[in-house]
Design a protein around this motif. Structure first.
Motif, PDB file in Angstrom:
ATOM      1  N   UNK A   1       0.803  -1.220   0.000  1.00 54.46           N
ATOM      2  CA  UNK A   1       0.000   0.000   0.000  1.00 54.46           C
ATOM      3  C   UNK A   1       0.832   1.263   0.000  1.00 54.46           C
ATOM      4  N   UNK A   2       2.183   1.092  -0.078  1.00 50.33           N
ATOM      5  CA  UNK A   2       3.028   2.286  -0.075  1.00 50.33           C
ATOM      6  C   UNK A   2       2.933   3.007  -1.413  1.00 50.33           C
ATOM      7  N   UNK A   3       2.847   2.209  -2.485  1.00 54.21           N
ATOM      8  CA  UNK A   3       2.760   2.823  -3.807  1.00 54.21           C
ATOM      9  C   UNK A   3       1.453   3.601  -3.905  1.00 54.21           C
ATOM     10  N   UNK A   4       1.576   4.788  -4.402  1.00 53.20           N
ATOM     11  CA  UNK A   4       0.384   5.626  -4.424  1.00 53.20           C
ATOM     12  C   UNK A   4      -0.528   5.245  -5.563  1.00 53.20           C
TER      13      UNK A   4
ATOM     14  N   UNK B   1       9.235   0.750  -2.998  1.00 57.46           N
ATOM     15  CA  UNK B   1       7.838   1.156  -3.128  1.00 57.46           C
ATOM     16  C   UNK B   1       7.555   2.565  -2.621  1.00 57.46           C
ATOM     17  N   UNK B   2       8.566   3.235  -2.067  1.00 58.69           N
ATOM     18  CA  UNK B   2       8.322   4.580  -1.550  1.00 58.69           C
ATOM     19  C   UNK B   2       8.749   5.670  -2.537  1.00 58.69           C
TER      20      UNK B   2
ATOM     21  N   UNK C   1       8.713  15.357   2.559  1.00 54.51           N
ATOM     22  CA  UNK C   1       7.943  15.834   3.706  1.00 54.51           C
ATOM     23  C   UNK C   1       6.980  14.773   4.230  1.00 54.51           C
TER      24      UNK C   1
ATOM     25  N   UNK D   1      13.252  18.991  -1.627  1.00 58.09           N
ATOM     26  CA  UNK D   1      11.917  18.792  -1.077  1.00 58.09           C
ATOM     27  C   UNK D   1      10.811  18.892  -2.111  1.00 58.09           C
ATOM     28  N   UNK D   2      11.090  19.477  -3.267  1.00 57.43           N
ATOM     29  CA  UNK D   2      10.012  19.594  -4.249  1.00 57.43           C
ATOM     30  C   UNK D   2       9.960  18.387  -5.174  1.00 57.43           C
TER      31      UNK D   2
ATOM     32  N   UNK E   1       5.663  22.062   4.004  1.00 62.86           N
ATOM     33  CA  UNK E   1       7.005  21.890   4.552  1.00 62.86           C
ATOM     34  C   UNK E   1       8.056  21.597   3.491  1.00 62.86           C
ATOM     35  N   UNK E   2       8.010  22.334   2.391  1.00 63.31           N
ATOM     36  CA  UNK E   2       9.057  22.108   1.400  1.00 63.31           C
ATOM     37  C   UNK E   2       9.438  23.430   0.762  1.00 63.31           C
ATOM     38  N   UNK E   3      10.568  23.411   0.068  1.00 63.33           N
ATOM     39  CA  UNK E   3      11.056  24.636  -0.559  1.00 63.33           C
ATOM     40  C   UNK E   3      10.039  25.159  -1.569  1.00 63.33           C
ATOM     41  N   UNK E   4       9.415  24.255  -2.345  1.00 65.08           N
ATOM     42  CA  UNK E   4       8.479  24.726  -3.363  1.00 65.08           C
ATOM     43  C   UNK E   4       7.216  25.284  -2.707  1.00 65.08           C
TER      44      UNK E   4
ATOM     45  N   UNK F   1       7.384   7.235  -4.859  1.00 65.87           N
ATOM     46  CA  UNK F   1       6.513   8.350  -5.222  1.00 65.87           C
ATOM     47  C   UNK F   1       6.213   9.267  -4.054  1.00 65.87           C
ATOM     48  N   UNK F   2       6.865   9.024  -2.928  1.00 70.51           N
ATOM     49  CA  UNK F   2       6.627   9.880  -1.770  1.00 70.51           C
ATOM     50  C   UNK F   2       7.509  11.110  -1.830  1.00 70.51           C
TER      51      UNK F   2
END
Lengths: 373, 265
Positions: free
Chosen positions: A102-105, B133-134, B140, B95-96, A337-340, B136-137
């Motif tokens: 379930x980690x894959x989005x 599997x991570x 943040x 982070x982006x 919480x990110x630069x973008x 695409x995360x």
């Protein structure tokens, strides 16, 4: 060169790996192995002979991971013993932690209706957030007036300085030019009737009643509103806002209220200054381009504008100051919480400020018209 | 066996006229796990910045093999830094971008690779650090420990010869820190890379380090270099002993004892 030999002995398929397996070299494709397996009767096991293997890097590992995938799919036993120690260990490491379930989005695309619904929902909640934020700021202002708000007076003075005296050069330049432009455009029409003198009225009323406040507002939105959003947004990224909350200091009191107060105080003053510079711009055109006397222009301007006009302009400036500060601080506090996210917050702060300035100006104009001011 | 990989000669680090450390000389051999240790503020991270080319030394040389890093031109320096993998203190993931994009960016920047192969390498690197599997995360969205591991996956993207770690176990719980140590050992053994670590975590220092340098904030120079376990057994210098024993040795030594340096090679 990376080379791959395939040999069958009994029920086994031996993959002979030799040469330099480097990313920079052309590499054999795992599809070759798959077609070899499919060509004849499927082998029971796959083994390796890496005796002649030179150097290797990730390229060999990705190849082997693919071969492992083929083996799992076709129920073939894989014997890793023939591989170098390091490769065996890395393969073990790579398969040590199974892919998180379930980690894959989910990449499923939502239907148009669902997307419209999502947008509407987020627009609604963002409106509620804004209202709640304005409420909190008002409560914070109340605490400040009651002397209960916690903030550092030096911060307030710094913000006042930053959004006041340091903004003077750019406000001077822009307002002077706007005054010039208004005078030029007006003079072309008015001189047709020989009524050049009324350029003074036109520039005076336009600047004092609306343009002074709008120009100062737009400058401050780009200059100060953006800096508020970027500053507070970065604090959000660094968890500084959380640190304030846990230290028992409401971030609204500490960060937002001083900024709102600073802009609410400085914007009317900047508006007055912008009015003056705009009228000066008109004067320059009147004296040099239309052969009007300085005193003549001055008297006509005094005659043209009255205190009500000045009051409306200054009041608009005051409103814009509050709007800009609230838009900047709101976007900063909502920052991710990110630069973008900081970039998004800054952009959104400027857009929100400018839109709300224009909308507010329209409302003020209509209200004044209805009240015959 | 012991072939020098990084040699530091008479290095002086300074910010303007403020000298942070002077006269550092030590050698990192190929395949070493080299620990840069010392108290807080003694210049450990600054030394790392000198090694990876972010800061120019005030005096002295850093040699990679026989090549003097700071005497090369820009192009030769970038050829050397291409062989580095660096894990920054807080991960420093962009982070982006998603984790997969973070690794892809490094791969695309440095080699001419087929996009399909890049995808495979990315998932391989992520599975090596236990993050299969991570991909695409976004940074943040994952925990601090996972960020560290993702940073490690990015550092390994180009199969570097030298891996630099700035406080790899800072902010991790003891179990995650231990797992990370094991991972570093495993990667060193299987990839054959040289590892340079900045840390003051004693368990890590003894568990994985086989060579080290000890920087002192007071005398602003190095007090010892060598295998940390040997230093613990043999080094007489009270500051080094007190550091390696968490201050328990200080009580045993007399105050004012001469601070003789012990340089066991």
């Amino acid at each position: 060169m990376a080379e791959l030999r395939m040999e069958r002995t009994g029920d086994a398929l031996i993959l002979g790996i030799s040469g330099d397996w480097r990313l920079a070299n052309p590499l054999p494709s795992p599809a070759v192995v798959e077609s070899e397996i499919g060509a004849k009767q499927s082998p029971g096991r796959i083994a390796f002979d890496a005796g002649a293997l030179g150097g290797w890097d990730s390229s060999l590992l990705t190849f082997l991971v693919d071969v492992m995938g083929i083996c799992v799919k076709r129920h073939i036993t894989l014997e890793r013993e023939g591989l170098p120690q390091g490769v065996q260990r890395l393969l073990a490491l790579a398969s040590a932690v199974p892919e998180a379930k379930g980690a894959r989005k989910g990449g499923a695309r939502l239907s148009l209706l669902a997307r419209i619904g999502d947008k509407a929902e987020s627009a609604g909640s963002s409106f509620l957030d804004t209202v709640a934020f304005i409420g909190e700021v008002t409560a914070g202002l109340g605490r400040m007036i009651a002397g209960k708000a916690r903030f550092r007076p030096t911060d307030l003075w710094l913000t006042i300085k930053e959004s006041g005296s340091q903004a003077l050069p750019i406000v001077s330049l822009i307002s002077l030019l706007v005054g010039l432009i208004l005078a030029f455009v007006g003079s072309i029409q008015l001189s047709v009737f020989g009524a050049q003198i009324y350029v003074a009225d036109l520039v005076g009323i336009a600047m004092v009643r609306a343009m002074g406040a709008i120009m100062a507002g737009i400058i401050m939105a780009g200059r100060t509103g953006a800096s508020f959003a970027a500053q507070i947004g970065t604090m959000q990224v660094n968890e500084e806002i959380d640190a304030l909350k846990t230290a028992g200091i409401p971030p609204i009191d500490f960060l937002v209220v001083p900024r709102v107060v600073a802009l609410a105080v400085m914007m009317p003053l900047l508006t007055l200054y912008a009015d003056l510079m705009g009228v000066l711009g008109g004067l320059v055109v009147g004296v040099t381009g239309l052969n009007l006397g300085i005193m003549q222009y001055y008297n006509e301007t005094r005659h043209g504008i009255n205190l009500t006009n000045v009051g409306i302009g200054v009041f608009s400036g005051f409103v814009f100051g509050i709007l800009i500060a609230i838009a900047g601080c709101l976007r900063g506090m909502q920052c991710g919480r990110s630069a973008s996210a900081v970039g998004d917050a800054t952009r959104s702060a400027v857009v929100t400020s400018i839109v709300s300035i224009i909308v507010a100006m329209a409302i003020i104009t209509v209200v004044c018209d209805v009240l015959h001011i | 066996m012991a072939e020098p990989h990084i040699t530091v000669r008479d290095l002086t680090m300074a910010y303007g006229s403020f000298v942070l450390q002077h006269d550092l000389s030590f050698t990192v051999n190929r395949g070493d796990i080299f620990v840069i240790m010392g108290g807080s503020g003694c210049g450990k991270s600054t030394l790392l910045r000198h090694l990876i080319g972010l800061q120019r030394p005030a005096k002295g040389k850093v040699l990679y093999g026989d090549v003097s890093f700071w005497d090369c031109d820009e192009e030769a320096r970038s050829l050397i830094t291409k062989r580095f993998g660096i894990l920054y203190q807080s991960g420093a993931l962009w982070s982006s971008m998603t984790l997969a994009e973070n690794i892809t960016t490094v791969l695309e920047g440095q080699a001419n690779l087929d996009p399909l192969l890049i995808g495979k390498i990315v998932s391989l690197k992520l599975s090596l650090v236990g993050l299969a599997g991570f991909g695409e995360y976004y940074p943040a969205e994952i925990s601090g420990g996972m960020k560290k591991r993702a940073g490690l996956a990015r550092a390994m993207a180009l199969d570097p010869e030298i891996l630099f770690f700035d406080e790899p176990s800072a902010g991790l719980d003891p179990i995650s820190a231990h797992l990370l140590d094991d991972l570093i050992l495993e990667l060193r053994d299987s990839l054959g890379a040289t590892v340079v670590i900045v840390t003051h975590e004693l368990p890590s220092i003894f568990a994985i380090g086989n060579n080290s340098v000890f920087l002192d904030a007071e005398s602003r120079t190095m007090l010892a270099t060598g295998d940390p376990k040997k230093l613990l057994a043999e080094c007489e210098n009270p500051t080094v002993r007190s550091f390696l024993t968490r201050g328990e040795a200080r009580a045993a030594t007399m105050p004012g004892e001469s601070a003789g340096t012990c340089l066991t090679a």
